[in-house]
Design a protein around this motif. Structure first.
Motif, PDB file in Angstrom:
ATOM      1  N   HIS A 106      -7.998  -3.558   8.242  1.00 33.16           N
ATOM      2  CA  HIS A 106      -9.065  -3.180   9.367  1.00 33.16           C
ATOM      3  C   HIS A 106      -9.293  -4.309  10.312  1.00 33.16           C
ATOM      4  O   HIS A 106      -9.553  -4.204  11.335  1.00 33.16           O
TER       5      HIS A 106
ATOM      6  N   LEU B 119      -6.342  -4.775  13.076  1.00 31.32           N
ATOM      7  CA  LEU B 119      -6.386  -3.670  13.979  1.00 31.32           C
ATOM      8  C   LEU B 119      -7.178  -4.058  15.005  1.00 31.32           C
ATOM      9  O   LEU B 119      -7.072  -3.416  16.256  1.00 31.32           O
TER      10      LEU B 119
ATOM     11  N   ASP C 276       1.368   1.929  14.936  1.00 33.74           N
ATOM     12  CA  ASP C 276       1.284   3.130  14.404  1.00 33.74           C
ATOM     13  C   ASP C 276       1.580   3.146  12.903  1.00 33.74           C
ATOM     14  O   ASP C 276       1.258   4.076  12.229  1.00 33.74           O
TER      15      ASP C 276
ATOM     16  N   VAL D 243      -0.856   1.794  10.869  1.00 36.02           N
ATOM     17  CA  VAL D 243      -2.286   2.818  10.708  1.00 36.02           C
ATOM     18  C   VAL D 243      -1.863   3.926   9.618  1.00 36.02           C
ATOM     19  O   VAL D 243      -2.675   4.568   8.954  1.00 36.02           O
TER      20      VAL D 243
ATOM     21  N   TYR E 189      -2.358   2.730   6.304  1.00 36.44           N
ATOM     22  CA  TYR E 189      -3.548   2.416   6.214  1.00 36.44           C
ATOM     23  C   TYR E 189      -4.480   3.614   5.805  1.00 36.44           C
ATOM     24  O   TYR E 189      -5.438   3.608   4.985  1.00 36.44           O
TER      25      TYR E 189
END
Length: 502
Positions: free
Chosen positions: A176, A179, A189, A192, A195
């Motif tokens: 978090h 990013l 990408d 994420v 994540y």
């Protein structure tokens, strides 16, 4: 397109009020094309626009997950109770399995190595995330040792893996932060994507209780470790969602036995239940149990010939369209191949393993034309053609259902069985019999769609004549006959069709 450069999002709140006023004043049914039209007219994001407009609607039609799914439910409606809301939940028989998946989560170890490799291209800038990923991989390996040593390389345990979840939460926090200053790229990408899976797994861990099991699987084929929090009984969480409104009405044409659905869809002892009589004349539907057919797995090969003979007898007494449902594609193909060899002149349509929308529509069009020509569709029980299709009048006059629809024996169904055996001694029914019979009821429901429809349902399995199944037949199956040989089936069909003048 990132939000900061999307012209439909930049300045969204400067344009949204006129857009809402415009659509509310000029429309009373707000559909997807309507949203798209006004979103383009006012240059606002259509998805956000649809959510904002929904606050001005009296009735909202949406998928289950917007109320029940903890990951995607609509915060603006369901963060706190609102006693002005009433929930009407249709086709609620599907919510049993759907809700189990909503409250379950799976996470795998395999993507970690690839992510570490990508991030190592800029090791200094990505060091914290790399460290947390490696910590999670160690945690995967540490807590999967028992699974690795077990004969089938998997275990299921009642206790949550608390330390694993804590390590996972550390990774979520690190990603978090990471990013916040990243520009779009293939690496971002990929991070994420993992994540979001991690967040989902951690979110579900907050619901974990005695109705969960943690499955840990060492996949020796893919050299992966899989952690799965599996929700055996989501009724507690369904009740919490339903309690957000003033009232809830759950309904379906196939809720038999209703006591089972009352238990698994909220388990409220004071809820009201009602079974409505069918609006279709009972005499228009003949249910026949083919007691001479044994579809137990050990007898599958021996059952093929009597099934073929039963299908041939079924379609021989009146020209028209029929559909035969099978519990697996392998069983379907075995019967289909023999049936085509023995009856090559019969027009046969079969469901394929992977059918796009065009292929599905073509399959259905076969039943919407030439009602006087005999056609036989071969399809999967519990598949795309056994539910949600509407073949009225003479588009379908008969259905054959092969087997009682039991799901294949599997580890998760066994966990459900064991859980409910401890609770109410009905584990097999809850895990296998009743979910399977729902598929049977849905397939049978394809025959009679209007008050003037007439048709037959042939249940091809001797188990249907047993009390454990007869006791859960829908109330509107009043016209039931049992046959033990093809000649008896022929006579029953003749008697049924002869009772209606051409």
């Amino acid at each position: 397109m990132p939000p900061e450069t999307n012209p439909y999002l930049v300045g969204y709140y400067d344009r949204i009020r006129p857009a809402i006023k415009d659509i509310v004043e000029h429309e009373d049914q707000i559909t997807k094309p309507t949203i798209e039209h006004y979103a383009e007219k006012h240059k606002v994001d259509p998805f956000e626009f649809s959510l904002d407009v929904s606050l001005f609607c009296d009735v909202i039609i949406c998928d289950y997950n917007y109320l029940f799914d903890p990951q995607v439910h609509l915060q603006r409606f369901f963060s706190v109770p609102d006693k002005q809301n009433c929930f009407l939940v249709d086709e609620v028989h599907n919510l049993v399995q759907r809700s189990r998946e909503m409250y379950s989560a799976t996470l795998t170890m395999k993507p970690i190595d690839s992510l570490v490799t990508k991030l190592s291209a800029k090791k200094a800038a990505n060091q914290k995330v790399i460290q947390k990923l490696r910590s999670l991989k160690r945690s995967f390996k540490r807590y999967s040792k028992d699974a690795e040593e077990s004969p089938d390389h998997q275990i299921a345990q009642l206790a949550p893996v608390t330390n694993f979840n804590a390590t996972l939460n550390d990774l979520i926090g690190a990603i978090h932060e990471w990013l916040a200053n990243r520009k779009p790229s293939d690496t971002v990408d990929a991070v994420v994507d993992y994540y979001l899976k991690c967040r989902h797994y951690y979110l579900i861990s907050q619901y974990y209780d005695d109705a969960y099991r943690t499955r840990i699987i060492n996949d020796t084929t893919t050299h992966d470790v899989i952690f799965r929090q599996f929700c055996l009984d989501p009724s507690k969480w369904l009740k919490e969602s339903l309690d957000l409104g003033r009232a809830a009405i759950l309904f379906s044409a196939t809720l038999s036995p209703i006591s089972y659905y009352q238990r698994v869809l909220g388990n409220e002892s004071n809820s009201l239940q009602m079974v409505s009589a069918s609006s279709f004349p009972a005499k228009n539907c003949q249910v026949i149990i083919a007691n001479n057919i044994n579809t137990l797995y050990a007898n599958r090969q021996q059952s093929i010939q009597p099934i073929c003979q039963t299908i041939a007898t079924l379609i021989s007494q009146r020209a028209g369209h029929y559909m035969i449902f099978f519990p697996s594609m392998a069983y379907l193909e075995a019967v289909l191949n023999q049936f085509m060899d023995q009856y090559p002149s019969v027009h046969v349509i079969r469901q394929e393993a992977d059918m796009d929308n065009a292929a599905r529509q073509q399959f259905l069009r076969e039943f919407q034309t030439d009602p006087q020509q005999t056609k036989v569709g071969f399809a999967l029980l519990g598949g795309i053609f056994s539910e949600g299709i509407d073949l009225k009048n003479d588009q379908l006059i008969g259905v054959g259902i092969v087997s009682v629809g039991l799901p294949g024996i599997n580890d998760e169904a066994n966990l459900i069985r064991d859980y409910f055996d401890q609770l109410n001694h009905q584990g097999f029914s809850y895990a296998y019999q009743l979910p399977g019979f729902n598929n049977v009821s849905q397939a049978a429901g394809r025959v009679i769609r209007t008050t003037t429809d007439k048709g037959v349902i042939v249940l091809m399995d001797h188990r249907f004549s047993q009390a454990r199944y007869r006791n859960i037949f829908p109330d509107h199956w009043t016209n039931v006959r049992v046959i033990n040989q093809p000649d008896q089936l022929k006579k029953q069909l003749q008697a049924f069709w002869n009772s209606f003048p051409n």
